[in-house]
Design a protein around this motif. Structure first.
Motif, PDB file in Angstrom:
ATOM      1  N   THR A   1       0.842  -1.210   0.000  1.00 58.25           N
ATOM      2  CA  THR A   1       0.000   0.000   0.000  1.00 58.25           C
ATOM      3  C   THR A   1       0.874   1.256   0.000  1.00 58.25           C
ATOM      4  N   PRO A   2       0.279   2.438  -0.226  1.00 62.91           N
ATOM      5  CA  PRO A   2       1.085   3.665  -0.235  1.00 62.91           C
ATOM      6  C   PRO A   2       1.853   3.885   1.066  1.00 62.91           C
ATOM      7  N   TRP A   3       1.367   3.357   2.161  1.00 58.09           N
ATOM      8  CA  TRP A   3       2.085   3.558   3.432  1.00 58.09           C
ATOM      9  C   TRP A   3       2.930   2.342   3.804  1.00 58.09           C
ATOM     10  N   GLY A   4       3.062   1.372   2.882  1.00 59.96           N
ATOM     11  CA  GLY A   4       4.034   0.298   3.083  1.00 59.96           C
ATOM     12  C   GLY A   4       3.487  -0.993   3.664  1.00 59.96           C
ATOM     13  N   ASP A   5       2.171  -1.076   3.867  1.00 61.56           N
ATOM     14  CA  ASP A   5       1.613  -2.334   4.366  1.00 61.56           C
ATOM     15  C   ASP A   5       1.644  -3.402   3.277  1.00 61.56           C
ATOM     16  N   LEU A   6       1.809  -4.635   3.711  1.00 63.82           N
ATOM     17  CA  LEU A   6       1.859  -5.764   2.767  1.00 63.82           C
ATOM     18  C   LEU A   6       0.569  -6.572   2.834  1.00 63.82           C
ATOM     19  N   TYR A   7       0.043  -6.908   1.656  1.00 61.47           N
ATOM     20  CA  TYR A   7      -1.152  -7.754   1.544  1.00 61.47           C
ATOM     21  C   TYR A   7      -0.870  -8.871   0.538  1.00 61.47           C
ATOM     22  N   PRO A   8      -1.680  -9.949   0.566  1.00 65.27           N
ATOM     23  CA  PRO A   8      -1.410 -11.078  -0.348  1.00 65.27           C
ATOM     24  C   PRO A   8      -1.463 -10.705  -1.829  1.00 65.27           C
ATOM     25  N   CYS A   9      -2.331  -9.782  -2.227  1.00 67.53           N
ATOM     26  CA  CYS A   9      -2.312  -9.252  -3.589  1.00 67.53           C
ATOM     27  C   CYS A   9      -3.167  -7.995  -3.617  1.00 67.53           C
ATOM     28  N   HIS A  10      -3.185  -7.302  -4.759  1.00 68.72           N
ATOM     29  CA  HIS A  10      -3.898  -6.026  -4.829  1.00 68.72           C
ATOM     30  C   HIS A  10      -5.370  -6.150  -4.458  1.00 68.72           C
ATOM     31  N   GLN A  11      -5.963  -7.321  -4.718  1.00 68.99           N
ATOM     32  CA  GLN A  11      -7.399  -7.468  -4.441  1.00 68.99           C
ATOM     33  C   GLN A  11      -7.696  -7.569  -2.943  1.00 68.99           C
ATOM     34  N   PHE A  12      -6.702  -7.889  -2.134  1.00 65.27           N
ATOM     35  CA  PHE A  12      -6.944  -8.017  -0.695  1.00 65.27           C
ATOM     36  C   PHE A  12      -6.651  -6.723   0.060  1.00 65.27           C
ATOM     37  N   VAL A  13      -6.098  -5.745  -0.646  1.00 67.50           N
ATOM     38  CA  VAL A  13      -5.737  -4.490   0.027  1.00 67.50           C
ATOM     39  C   VAL A  13      -6.974  -3.880   0.684  1.00 67.50           C
ATOM     40  N   GLY A  14      -6.819  -3.548   1.948  1.00 62.14           N
ATOM     41  CA  GLY A  14      -7.941  -2.962   2.685  1.00 62.14           C
ATOM     42  C   GLY A  14      -8.722  -3.985   3.496  1.00 62.14           C
TER      43      GLY A  14
END
Ligand code: SF4
Ligand code: SF4
Length: 451
Positions: A351-364
Protein backbone atom coordinates in the motif's frame (compact mmCIF):
# COMPACT_ATOMS: atom_id res chain seq x y z
CA UNK A 1 -8.84 -38.13 -16.60
CA UNK A 2 -10.00 -37.51 -20.15
CA UNK A 3 -12.00 -34.55 -21.40
CA UNK A 4 -13.52 -34.58 -24.86
CA UNK A 5 -15.48 -31.97 -26.77
CA UNK A 6 -16.36 -30.84 -30.28
CA UNK A 7 -15.63 -27.33 -31.43
CA UNK A 8 -15.50 -25.70 -34.86
CA UNK A 9 -15.55 -29.06 -36.62
CA UNK A 10 -12.77 -30.60 -34.52
CA UNK A 11 -13.20 -33.61 -32.25
CA UNK A 12 -10.78 -32.99 -29.43
CA UNK A 13 -9.67 -35.43 -26.77
CA UNK A 14 -7.55 -34.12 -23.91
CA UNK A 15 -5.65 -36.44 -21.64
CA UNK A 16 -5.48 -34.21 -18.60
CA UNK A 17 -2.64 -35.74 -16.61
CA UNK A 18 -0.16 -36.24 -19.46
CA UNK A 19 -1.21 -33.01 -21.19
CA UNK A 20 -1.60 -34.87 -24.50
CA UNK A 21 -4.14 -33.45 -26.95
CA UNK A 22 -5.61 -35.57 -29.75
CA UNK A 23 -7.66 -34.44 -32.70
CA UNK A 24 -9.58 -37.53 -33.76
CA UNK A 25 -12.28 -38.72 -36.16
CA UNK A 26 -15.86 -39.48 -35.08
CA UNK A 27 -15.27 -43.19 -34.52
CA UNK A 28 -12.25 -42.75 -32.24
CA UNK A 29 -14.06 -39.93 -30.45
CA UNK A 30 -17.01 -42.17 -29.64
CA UNK A 31 -14.82 -45.12 -28.71
CA UNK A 32 -12.85 -42.98 -26.25
CA UNK A 33 -16.11 -42.07 -24.51
CA UNK A 34 -16.96 -45.72 -23.94
CA UNK A 35 -13.49 -47.22 -23.59
CA UNK A 36 -12.98 -47.28 -19.85
CA UNK A 37 -16.30 -48.82 -18.86
CA UNK A 38 -16.90 -51.23 -21.71
CA UNK A 39 -15.30 -54.21 -23.45
CA UNK A 40 -14.82 -54.08 -27.22
CA UNK A 41 -17.94 -56.15 -27.96
CA UNK A 42 -20.14 -53.87 -25.88
CA UNK A 43 -18.71 -50.83 -27.64
CA UNK A 44 -19.43 -52.36 -31.05
CA UNK A 45 -23.03 -52.90 -30.01
CA UNK A 46 -23.50 -49.33 -28.89
CA UNK A 47 -21.97 -47.50 -31.83
CA UNK A 48 -23.52 -47.02 -35.28
CA UNK A 49 -20.33 -47.86 -37.21
CA UNK A 50 -19.07 -50.96 -39.01
CA UNK A 51 -17.35 -53.62 -36.86
CA UNK A 52 -13.93 -53.22 -38.45
CA UNK A 53 -14.04 -49.45 -38.08
CA UNK A 54 -14.71 -49.75 -34.36
CA UNK A 55 -12.02 -52.41 -33.97
CA UNK A 56 -9.48 -50.19 -35.67
CA UNK A 57 -10.42 -47.21 -33.50
CA UNK A 58 -10.33 -49.39 -30.39
CA UNK A 59 -6.84 -50.51 -31.31
CA UNK A 60 -5.74 -46.91 -31.76
CA UNK A 61 -7.09 -45.91 -28.36
CA UNK A 62 -5.45 -48.94 -26.78
CA UNK A 63 -2.10 -47.95 -28.28
CA UNK A 64 -2.40 -44.36 -27.07
CA UNK A 65 -3.11 -45.69 -23.61
CA UNK A 66 -0.04 -47.93 -23.72
CA UNK A 67 2.10 -45.02 -24.86
CA UNK A 68 1.00 -42.98 -21.83
CA UNK A 69 -0.99 -40.52 -23.92
CA UNK A 70 -4.52 -41.43 -22.87
CA UNK A 71 -6.16 -42.41 -19.57
CA UNK A 72 -3.01 -41.61 -17.63
CA UNK A 73 -2.88 -41.32 -13.85
CA UNK A 74 -2.31 -38.13 -11.93
CA UNK A 75 1.28 -38.22 -10.74
CA UNK A 76 1.42 -34.68 -9.44
CA UNK A 77 -0.47 -34.90 -6.20
CA UNK A 78 2.48 -36.18 -4.15
CA UNK A 79 4.81 -33.85 -5.95
CA UNK A 80 2.82 -30.78 -4.98
CA UNK A 81 3.01 -31.71 -1.29
CA UNK A 82 6.77 -31.80 -1.53
CA UNK A 83 6.92 -28.52 -3.43
CA UNK A 84 4.66 -26.80 -0.94
CA UNK A 85 6.98 -27.71 1.90
CA UNK A 86 9.90 -25.96 0.23
CA UNK A 87 10.62 -22.45 1.38
CA UNK A 88 9.23 -19.91 -1.07
CA UNK A 89 10.77 -16.53 -1.70
CA UNK A 90 9.10 -13.27 -2.65
CA UNK A 91 9.75 -12.49 -6.29
CA UNK A 92 7.14 -9.92 -7.25
CA UNK A 93 5.58 -6.84 -5.72
CA UNK A 94 2.62 -4.78 -6.80
CA UNK A 95 3.29 -1.24 -5.62
CA UNK A 96 0.21 0.86 -5.04
CA UNK A 97 1.94 4.03 -6.07
CA UNK A 98 -1.27 6.06 -5.91
CA UNK A 99 -4.50 5.33 -4.13
CA UNK A 100 -6.13 7.91 -6.26
CA UNK A 101 -7.52 7.91 -9.76
CA UNK A 102 -8.54 10.36 -12.47
CA UNK A 103 -11.27 8.11 -13.85
CA UNK A 104 -14.51 6.97 -12.23
CA UNK A 105 -14.86 3.43 -13.57
CA UNK A 106 -18.13 1.88 -12.48
CA UNK A 107 -16.70 -1.56 -11.78
CA UNK A 108 -13.53 -0.41 -10.03
CA UNK A 109 -12.60 -2.91 -7.31
CA UNK A 110 -10.30 -0.22 -5.96
CA UNK A 111 -13.26 2.09 -5.41
CA UNK A 112 -11.96 4.69 -7.85
CA UNK A 113 -8.47 4.18 -6.57
CA UNK A 114 -9.13 4.69 -2.90
CA UNK A 115 -9.42 1.04 -1.86
CA UNK A 116 -11.03 0.99 1.54
CA UNK A 117 -8.97 3.86 2.85
CA UNK A 118 -8.22 7.47 2.19
CA UNK A 119 -6.68 8.79 -0.97
CA UNK A 120 -2.91 8.55 -0.66
CA UNK A 121 0.27 8.68 -2.72
CA UNK A 122 3.23 6.44 -1.98
CA UNK A 123 6.34 8.32 -0.91
CA UNK A 124 9.73 7.59 -2.46
CA UNK A 125 10.85 6.42 0.97
CA UNK A 126 8.18 3.71 1.09
CA UNK A 127 8.84 2.73 -2.55
CA UNK A 128 12.55 2.32 -1.89
CA UNK A 129 11.89 0.38 1.32
CA UNK A 130 9.64 -1.92 -0.72
CA UNK A 131 12.51 -2.70 -3.10
CA UNK A 132 14.84 -3.29 -0.13
CA UNK A 133 12.26 -5.66 1.32
CA UNK A 134 12.01 -7.48 -2.02
CA UNK A 135 15.76 -7.85 -2.33
CA UNK A 136 15.95 -9.15 1.29
CA UNK A 137 13.11 -11.61 0.80
CA UNK A 138 14.04 -12.99 -2.61
CA UNK A 139 16.79 -15.46 -1.67
CA UNK A 140 18.90 -16.42 -4.68
CA UNK A 141 16.34 -15.38 -7.21
CA UNK A 142 17.85 -13.06 -9.80
CA UNK A 143 14.85 -11.64 -11.69
CA UNK A 144 12.42 -9.64 -9.58
CA UNK A 145 9.19 -8.14 -10.77
CA UNK A 146 7.71 -4.84 -9.67
CA UNK A 147 4.40 -3.57 -10.98
CA UNK A 148 3.56 0.11 -10.60
CA UNK A 149 -0.12 -0.04 -9.94
CA UNK A 150 -2.84 2.13 -8.49
CA UNK A 151 -5.34 3.66 -8.56
CA UNK A 152 -3.48 5.40 -11.31
CA UNK A 153 0.32 5.34 -10.93
CA UNK A 154 1.01 8.17 -13.37
CA UNK A 155 -0.58 10.50 -10.79
CA UNK A 156 2.60 9.96 -8.78
CA UNK A 157 5.06 9.50 -11.61
CA UNK A 158 7.93 11.37 -9.95
CA UNK A 159 8.04 8.62 -7.34
CA UNK A 160 7.86 5.92 -10.02
CA UNK A 161 11.00 7.39 -11.59
CA UNK A 162 12.79 7.67 -8.29
CA UNK A 163 11.97 4.10 -7.32
CA UNK A 164 13.12 2.78 -10.70
CA UNK A 165 16.38 4.66 -10.38
CA UNK A 166 16.86 3.28 -6.89
CA UNK A 167 16.10 -0.23 -8.15
CA UNK A 168 18.76 0.06 -10.84
CA UNK A 169 21.27 1.12 -8.19
CA UNK A 170 20.61 -2.10 -6.25
CA UNK A 171 20.96 -4.48 -9.18
CA UNK A 172 24.70 -4.81 -9.36
CA UNK A 173 25.28 -4.78 -5.64
CA UNK A 174 22.85 -7.64 -4.97
CA UNK A 175 23.05 -9.46 -8.31
CA UNK A 176 19.37 -8.83 -9.05
CA UNK A 177 17.49 -7.65 -12.09
CA UNK A 178 14.26 -5.70 -11.76
CA UNK A 179 11.58 -6.12 -14.39
CA UNK A 180 9.29 -3.16 -14.00
CA UNK A 181 5.73 -2.96 -15.28
CA UNK A 182 3.39 0.01 -15.45
CA UNK A 183 -0.38 -0.33 -15.46
CA UNK A 184 -2.11 2.83 -16.62
CA UNK A 185 -5.47 4.20 -17.71
CA UNK A 186 -3.67 6.55 -20.10
CA UNK A 187 -5.21 9.85 -19.06
CA UNK A 188 -1.90 11.45 -18.04
CA UNK A 189 0.21 9.55 -20.54
CA UNK A 190 2.56 11.90 -22.41
CA UNK A 191 5.77 11.73 -24.41
CA UNK A 192 7.94 11.93 -21.34
CA UNK A 193 6.19 9.03 -19.61
CA UNK A 194 6.22 6.94 -22.79
CA UNK A 195 9.90 7.57 -23.30
CA UNK A 196 10.69 6.66 -19.72
CA UNK A 197 8.52 3.54 -19.91
CA UNK A 198 10.13 2.44 -23.17
CA UNK A 199 13.51 2.67 -21.54
CA UNK A 200 12.71 1.15 -18.16
CA UNK A 201 9.50 -0.88 -18.26
CA UNK A 202 9.56 -4.50 -19.32
CA UNK A 203 5.85 -4.39 -19.85
CA UNK A 204 3.05 -1.84 -19.85
CA UNK A 205 -0.61 -2.59 -19.35
CA UNK A 206 -2.99 -0.15 -21.02
CA UNK A 207 -6.53 -0.21 -19.69
CA UNK A 208 -9.33 0.29 -22.22
CA UNK A 209 -12.56 -1.64 -22.71
CA UNK A 210 -12.88 -1.62 -26.50
CA UNK A 211 -15.47 0.27 -28.53
CA UNK A 212 -15.89 3.94 -27.63
CA UNK A 213 -19.45 3.64 -26.33
CA UNK A 214 -18.61 0.57 -24.26
CA UNK A 215 -15.47 2.10 -22.84
CA UNK A 216 -17.01 5.46 -22.08
CA UNK A 217 -20.01 4.03 -20.26
CA UNK A 218 -17.90 1.98 -17.84
CA UNK A 219 -14.79 4.18 -17.77
CA UNK A 220 -15.94 7.84 -17.75
CA UNK A 221 -13.75 10.67 -16.59
CA UNK A 222 -14.48 12.19 -13.20
CA UNK A 223 -16.69 14.80 -14.86
CA UNK A 224 -18.58 12.21 -16.88
CA UNK A 225 -16.83 12.75 -20.22
CA UNK A 226 -15.31 10.34 -22.72
CA UNK A 227 -12.01 8.79 -21.71
CA UNK A 228 -11.71 6.95 -25.05
CA UNK A 229 -11.02 10.13 -26.99
CA UNK A 230 -8.26 11.10 -24.59
CA UNK A 231 -6.49 7.79 -24.31
CA UNK A 232 -6.91 5.94 -27.58
CA UNK A 233 -4.61 8.02 -29.81
CA UNK A 234 -1.96 7.81 -27.09
CA UNK A 235 -2.33 4.05 -26.64
CA UNK A 236 -2.01 3.49 -30.38
CA UNK A 237 1.15 5.56 -30.47
CA UNK A 238 2.53 3.90 -27.33
CA UNK A 239 1.99 0.36 -28.68
CA UNK A 240 3.69 1.32 -31.94
CA UNK A 241 6.61 2.89 -30.11
CA UNK A 242 7.08 -0.46 -28.35
CA UNK A 243 7.00 -2.26 -31.73
CA UNK A 244 3.77 -4.05 -30.73
CA UNK A 245 5.68 -5.99 -28.08
CA UNK A 246 5.92 -6.01 -24.32
CA UNK A 247 2.63 -4.33 -23.66
CA UNK A 248 -0.99 -5.26 -23.75
CA UNK A 249 -4.29 -3.48 -23.89
CA UNK A 250 -6.49 -4.83 -21.16
CA UNK A 251 -10.23 -4.54 -21.12
CA UNK A 252 -13.01 -5.78 -18.92
CA UNK A 253 -16.32 -6.94 -20.29
CA UNK A 254 -19.53 -6.75 -18.32
CA UNK A 255 -23.19 -7.67 -18.70
CA UNK A 256 -23.58 -4.49 -20.76
CA UNK A 257 -21.32 -5.75 -23.52
CA UNK A 258 -21.83 -9.46 -23.69
CA UNK A 259 -20.95 -9.08 -27.37
CA UNK A 260 -17.40 -8.42 -26.22
CA UNK A 261 -15.83 -10.19 -29.20
CA UNK A 262 -16.64 -6.95 -31.05
CA UNK A 263 -14.55 -5.02 -28.54
CA UNK A 264 -11.59 -7.34 -28.98
CA UNK A 265 -11.92 -7.10 -32.76
CA UNK A 266 -12.23 -3.33 -32.50
CA UNK A 267 -8.91 -3.21 -30.65
CA UNK A 268 -7.31 -5.55 -33.19
CA UNK A 269 -8.64 -3.36 -36.04
CA UNK A 270 -6.95 -0.37 -34.44
CA UNK A 271 -3.66 -2.25 -34.81
CA UNK A 272 -3.15 -3.62 -31.30
CA UNK A 273 -1.49 -7.02 -31.40
CA UNK A 274 -1.51 -7.85 -27.69
CA UNK A 275 -5.00 -7.90 -26.26
CA UNK A 276 -6.63 -9.08 -23.06
CA UNK A 277 -10.33 -8.88 -22.21
CA UNK A 278 -11.47 -10.22 -18.86
CA UNK A 279 -14.93 -10.81 -17.50
CA UNK A 280 -15.85 -8.39 -14.73
CA UNK A 281 -16.07 -9.88 -11.27
CA UNK A 282 -19.01 -8.24 -9.55
CA UNK A 283 -21.37 -9.21 -6.76
CA UNK A 284 -24.79 -10.29 -8.07
CA UNK A 285 -26.49 -7.06 -6.94
CA UNK A 286 -24.35 -5.01 -9.33
CA UNK A 287 -26.25 -4.33 -12.58
CA UNK A 288 -23.13 -4.93 -14.68
CA UNK A 289 -22.24 -8.25 -12.99
CA UNK A 290 -22.23 -11.35 -15.15
CA UNK A 291 -24.98 -13.84 -14.34
CA UNK A 292 -25.32 -17.51 -14.97
CA UNK A 293 -27.93 -16.90 -17.67
CA UNK A 294 -25.34 -14.89 -19.63
CA UNK A 295 -23.02 -17.86 -20.04
CA UNK A 296 -24.44 -19.25 -23.31
CA UNK A 297 -23.94 -15.90 -25.01
CA UNK A 298 -20.46 -15.53 -23.54
CA UNK A 299 -19.53 -19.00 -24.81
CA UNK A 300 -20.75 -18.07 -28.28
CA UNK A 301 -18.63 -14.94 -28.15
CA UNK A 302 -15.54 -16.95 -27.24
CA UNK A 303 -16.27 -19.30 -30.15
CA UNK A 304 -16.72 -16.37 -32.51
CA UNK A 305 -13.47 -14.83 -31.34
CA UNK A 306 -11.59 -18.11 -31.67
CA UNK A 307 -12.73 -18.47 -35.29
CA UNK A 308 -11.78 -14.88 -36.04
CA UNK A 309 -8.32 -15.40 -34.57
CA UNK A 310 -7.75 -18.46 -36.77
CA UNK A 311 -8.97 -16.54 -39.81
CA UNK A 312 -6.77 -13.52 -39.13
CA UNK A 313 -3.81 -15.75 -38.50
CA UNK A 314 -4.34 -17.38 -41.88
CA UNK A 315 -4.48 -13.94 -43.46
CA UNK A 316 -1.23 -12.90 -41.75
CA UNK A 317 -3.06 -10.37 -39.55
CA UNK A 318 -2.97 -12.36 -36.31
CA UNK A 319 -3.04 -10.91 -32.82
CA UNK A 320 -2.55 -12.41 -29.40
CA UNK A 321 -5.59 -12.76 -27.19
CA UNK A 322 -4.16 -13.51 -23.78
CA UNK A 323 -6.91 -15.76 -22.52
CA UNK A 324 -6.47 -18.11 -25.44
CA UNK A 325 -2.73 -18.37 -25.03
CA UNK A 326 -1.91 -21.54 -23.20
CA UNK A 327 1.25 -23.50 -23.08
CA UNK A 328 0.64 -26.98 -24.37
CA UNK A 329 4.22 -28.11 -23.98
CA UNK A 330 3.82 -28.72 -20.27
CA UNK A 331 6.48 -26.26 -19.27
CA UNK A 332 9.00 -26.79 -16.55
CA UNK A 333 7.18 -25.34 -13.61
CA UNK A 334 4.65 -27.85 -12.43
CA UNK A 335 4.34 -26.11 -9.09
CA UNK A 336 3.17 -22.95 -10.80
CA UNK A 337 0.64 -24.88 -12.84
CA UNK A 338 -0.82 -26.37 -9.72
CA UNK A 339 -0.93 -23.39 -7.46
CA UNK A 340 -1.33 -20.36 -9.69
CA UNK A 341 -0.52 -16.73 -9.28
CA UNK A 342 1.60 -16.92 -6.13
CA UNK A 343 -0.47 -14.39 -4.19
CA UNK A 344 0.39 -14.30 -0.49
CA UNK A 345 3.68 -16.09 -0.99
CA UNK A 346 5.75 -15.12 -4.02
CA UNK A 347 3.68 -12.13 -4.99
CA UNK A 348 2.58 -9.40 -2.58
CA UNK A 349 0.95 -5.98 -2.78
CA UNK A 350 2.28 -2.89 -1.02
CA UNK A 351 0.00 0.00 0.00
CA UNK A 352 1.08 3.67 -0.24
CA UNK A 353 2.08 3.56 3.43
CA UNK A 354 4.03 0.30 3.08
CA UNK A 355 1.61 -2.33 4.37
CA UNK A 356 1.86 -5.76 2.77
CA UNK A 357 -1.15 -7.75 1.54
CA UNK A 358 -1.41 -11.08 -0.35
CA UNK A 359 -2.31 -9.25 -3.59
CA UNK A 360 -3.90 -6.03 -4.83
CA UNK A 361 -7.40 -7.47 -4.44
CA UNK A 362 -6.94 -8.02 -0.70
CA UNK A 363 -5.74 -4.49 0.03
CA UNK A 364 -7.94 -2.96 2.68
CA UNK A 365 -9.14 -6.33 4.05
CA UNK A 366 -7.54 -5.91 7.47
CA UNK A 367 -7.55 -9.60 8.35
CA UNK A 368 -5.12 -10.15 5.45
CA UNK A 369 -2.60 -7.54 6.56
CA UNK A 370 0.71 -9.43 6.51
CA UNK A 371 3.16 -6.84 7.83
CA UNK A 372 4.97 -3.94 6.23
CA UNK A 373 8.00 -3.27 4.09
CA UNK A 374 10.03 -1.89 6.99
CA UNK A 375 9.56 -4.71 9.49
CA UNK A 376 8.81 -7.53 7.04
CA UNK A 377 6.11 -10.18 7.21
CA UNK A 378 4.63 -10.70 10.66
CA UNK A 379 1.67 -12.91 9.80
CA UNK A 380 3.45 -15.90 8.33
CA UNK A 381 0.37 -17.94 9.23
CA UNK A 382 -1.57 -16.12 6.47
CA UNK A 383 1.21 -16.79 3.97
CA UNK A 384 1.14 -20.46 4.98
CA UNK A 385 -2.56 -20.55 4.30
CA UNK A 386 -1.99 -19.15 0.78
CA UNK A 387 0.92 -21.52 0.22
CA UNK A 388 -1.28 -24.50 0.95
CA UNK A 389 -3.84 -23.51 -1.71
CA UNK A 390 -3.53 -25.58 -4.84
CA UNK A 391 -5.68 -27.57 -7.20
CA UNK A 392 -5.58 -30.59 -4.89
CA UNK A 393 -6.82 -28.75 -1.81
CA UNK A 394 -9.91 -27.51 -3.63
CA UNK A 395 -12.56 -30.14 -4.22
CA UNK A 396 -13.92 -28.39 -7.29
CA UNK A 397 -10.48 -28.24 -8.92
CA UNK A 398 -9.50 -31.86 -8.24
CA UNK A 399 -12.17 -33.00 -10.64
CA UNK A 400 -11.81 -30.19 -13.17
CA UNK A 401 -10.30 -30.85 -16.60
CA UNK A 402 -8.90 -27.32 -16.75
CA UNK A 403 -6.90 -27.59 -13.53
CA UNK A 404 -3.42 -27.66 -15.07
CA UNK A 405 -4.20 -24.63 -17.25
CA UNK A 406 -6.14 -22.61 -14.71
CA UNK A 407 -4.03 -23.50 -11.67
CA UNK A 408 -6.94 -23.29 -9.28
CA UNK A 409 -8.39 -19.89 -9.96
CA UNK A 410 -8.19 -16.69 -8.01
CA UNK A 411 -8.03 -16.65 -4.20
CA UNK A 412 -9.47 -13.14 -4.14
CA UNK A 413 -12.53 -14.15 -6.15
CA UNK A 414 -13.00 -17.17 -3.93
CA UNK A 415 -12.88 -14.93 -0.88
CA UNK A 416 -15.27 -12.44 -2.44
CA UNK A 417 -17.93 -15.03 -3.21
CA UNK A 418 -17.38 -17.71 -0.59
CA UNK A 419 -15.60 -15.97 2.29
CA UNK A 420 -12.63 -18.38 2.09
CA UNK A 421 -9.55 -18.35 -0.12
CA UNK A 422 -9.54 -21.99 -1.15
CA UNK A 423 -12.83 -22.32 -2.97
CA UNK A 424 -13.59 -21.50 -6.62
CA UNK A 425 -15.99 -18.96 -8.08
CA UNK A 426 -18.19 -21.05 -10.35
CA UNK A 427 -19.02 -18.46 -13.00
CA UNK A 428 -15.33 -17.78 -13.53
CA UNK A 429 -14.70 -21.50 -13.73
CA UNK A 430 -17.30 -21.99 -16.45
CA UNK A 431 -15.70 -19.25 -18.52
CA UNK A 432 -12.20 -20.51 -17.84
CA UNK A 433 -13.13 -24.00 -19.04
CA UNK A 434 -14.63 -22.57 -22.21
CA UNK A 435 -11.50 -20.51 -22.87
CA UNK A 436 -9.28 -23.57 -22.44
CA UNK A 437 -11.42 -25.46 -24.95
CA UNK A 438 -11.21 -22.59 -27.45
CA UNK A 439 -7.48 -22.19 -26.92
CA UNK A 440 -6.83 -25.84 -27.65
CA UNK A 441 -9.08 -25.78 -30.69
CA UNK A 442 -7.14 -22.81 -32.06
CA UNK A 443 -3.86 -24.64 -31.57
CA UNK A 444 -5.29 -27.72 -33.27
CA UNK A 445 -6.47 -25.61 -36.23
CA UNK A 446 -3.16 -23.79 -36.58
CA UNK A 447 -1.15 -27.01 -36.23
CA UNK A 448 -3.25 -28.65 -38.94
CA UNK A 449 -2.56 -25.77 -41.22
CA UNK A 450 1.18 -26.07 -40.70
CA UNK A 451 1.10 -29.78 -41.64
S1 SF4 B 1 -11.71 -23.73 -13.61
FE1 SF4 B 1 -12.40 -23.58 -11.47
S2 SF4 B 1 -12.60 -25.69 -10.79
FE2 SF4 B 1 -11.32 -25.68 -12.63
S3 SF4 B 1 -9.23 -25.60 -11.87
FE3 SF4 B 1 -9.91 -23.50 -12.29
S4 SF4 B 1 -10.68 -22.75 -10.31
FE4 SF4 B 1 -10.55 -24.98 -10.19
S1 SF4 C 1 -5.43 -13.87 -6.03
FE1 SF4 C 1 -6.59 -13.34 -7.86
S2 SF4 C 1 -6.48 -11.11 -8.06
FE2 SF4 C 1 -4.89 -11.78 -6.63
S3 SF4 C 1 -3.08 -12.01 -7.92
FE3 SF4 C 1 -4.04 -14.01 -7.78
S4 SF4 C 1 -5.36 -14.14 -9.57
FE4 SF4 C 1 -4.82 -11.97 -9.29
Amino acid sequence: MVHQYKNNGYNIVMDICSGAIHVVDDVVYDVVALFEDNALDAIKEQLPYGESEVEEAYQEVQELKEQGLLFTDDIYEDYIKEVKERKTVVKALCLHIAHDCNLACRYCFAEEGEYKGDRALMSAEVGKAALDFLVRSSGNRHNLEVDFFGGEPTMNFGVVKEVVEYGRSLEKKYDKHFRFTLTTNGILLNDEIMEFANKEMDNVVLSVDGRKEVNDYMRPTRNGKSSYDIIMPKFIRFAESRHQQKYYVRGTFTRRNLDFSKDVIHLADLGFEQISMEPVVGLPEEPYAIREEDLPQIFEEYDRLAKEIIKRNQEGKGFNFFHFMIDLTGGPCVAKRLSGCGSGTEYLAVTPWGDLYPCHQFVGEEQFLLGNVFDGIKRTDICDEFRQCNVYTKDKCRECFARFYCSGGCAANSYKFHGVIDDAYELSCEMERKRVECAIMIQAALAQERE
